[in-house]
Design a protein around this motif. Sequence first.
Motif, PDB file in Angstrom:
ATOM      1  N   LEU A  16     -36.099 -80.906 -29.528  1.00 41.39           N
ATOM      2  CA  LEU A  16     -34.691 -80.982 -29.101  1.00 41.39           C
ATOM      3  C   LEU A  16     -33.914 -81.952 -29.988  1.00 41.39           C
ATOM      4  O   LEU A  16     -32.762 -81.685 -30.362  1.00 41.39           O
ATOM      5  N   ARG A  17     -34.565 -83.057 -30.366  1.00 37.33           N
ATOM      6  CA  ARG A  17     -33.904 -84.030 -31.241  1.00 37.33           C
ATOM      7  C   ARG A  17     -33.602 -83.408 -32.605  1.00 37.33           C
ATOM      8  O   ARG A  17     -32.534 -83.619 -33.179  1.00 37.33           O
ATOM      9  N   GLN A  18     -34.550 -82.617 -33.119  1.00 39.81           N
ATOM     10  CA  GLN A  18     -34.340 -81.966 -34.410  1.00 39.81           C
ATOM     11  C   GLN A  18     -33.246 -80.901 -34.336  1.00 39.81           C
ATOM     12  O   GLN A  18     -32.425 -80.767 -35.253  1.00 39.81           O
ATOM     13  N   GLU A  19     -33.217 -80.165 -33.227  1.00 46.05           N
ATOM     14  CA  GLU A  19     -32.242 -79.080 -33.093  1.00 46.05           C
ATOM     15  C   GLU A  19     -30.825 -79.607 -32.890  1.00 46.05           C
ATOM     16  O   GLU A  19     -29.862 -79.061 -33.435  1.00 46.05           O
ATOM     17  N   GLN A  20     -30.707 -80.677 -32.111  1.00 46.61           N
ATOM     18  CA  GLN A  20     -29.375 -81.149 -31.716  1.00 46.61           C
ATOM     19  C   GLN A  20     -28.836 -82.266 -32.601  1.00 46.61           C
ATOM     20  O   GLN A  20     -27.653 -82.607 -32.510  1.00 46.61           O
TER      21      GLN A  20
END
Length: 238
Positions: A45-49
């Motif tokens: 999620l950190r990488q995507e957002q």
Amino acid sequence: MTIENQETSSGPRESQSIDFSMVLASAVHDMKNSLGMLLNSLDELRQEQGNSVGESSRFNTLQYEAERMHNDLVQLLGIYRLGENNLSAHIEEHFVPDFLSEHMARHTPLLEGLGIELAIEADDINGFFDEDLLTGVLNNTINNAIRYTKSKIKLTASEQQGFLVVGVEDDGDGYPESMQHSGTPSFKSLNFKSGSTSLGLFFASSVAQLHNEGDRTGSIRLHNGGSLGGGVFEIWLP
């Protein structure tokens, strides 16, 4: 701990012995795996957002606390295996700067989100240690440093007196005098009423002791100072 049931409301029944320690260990193992999946999802999620999530204090707190619980469960399983005498160190040779770089890469996203600088100061040396066990020790120590640092954490590695010394330093207020020592805290000395059990230190010292060569055995040391002026954790491995 063993529980035996020999009688029910409908009358006596065949004795059933329950190894409650094994039940707890199995439950802890399941919880650890679930938290591992949660942490992987948080990383994705950190990488995507990107920054929209990475700069969120609530998201970083969530990841930090999940990491802390995951590490605690890993330690509990390790201590359970120590009690069962089936935890041993699988010693292999590693290039220490690479080991620490891989370790730092895992923690970097969270540390950046929390505004904490992480640096490595390691000699170009090889070391002989169990990678998984040392990773467990460092994960717990770094999480502890995150809680108490002001803004900087440093991983160090050097050869001293024939030992590989891997350290975690921070720029916080340091360890209280009662915690500054070298050697192994006794399991009986842990204070489960205070909320600060030093279980991580017991695990770390136990891991250090699993590393030995001849009459030399690993140990841990806690003191204050270092290059950042705060707490310094060191694990000495032969």
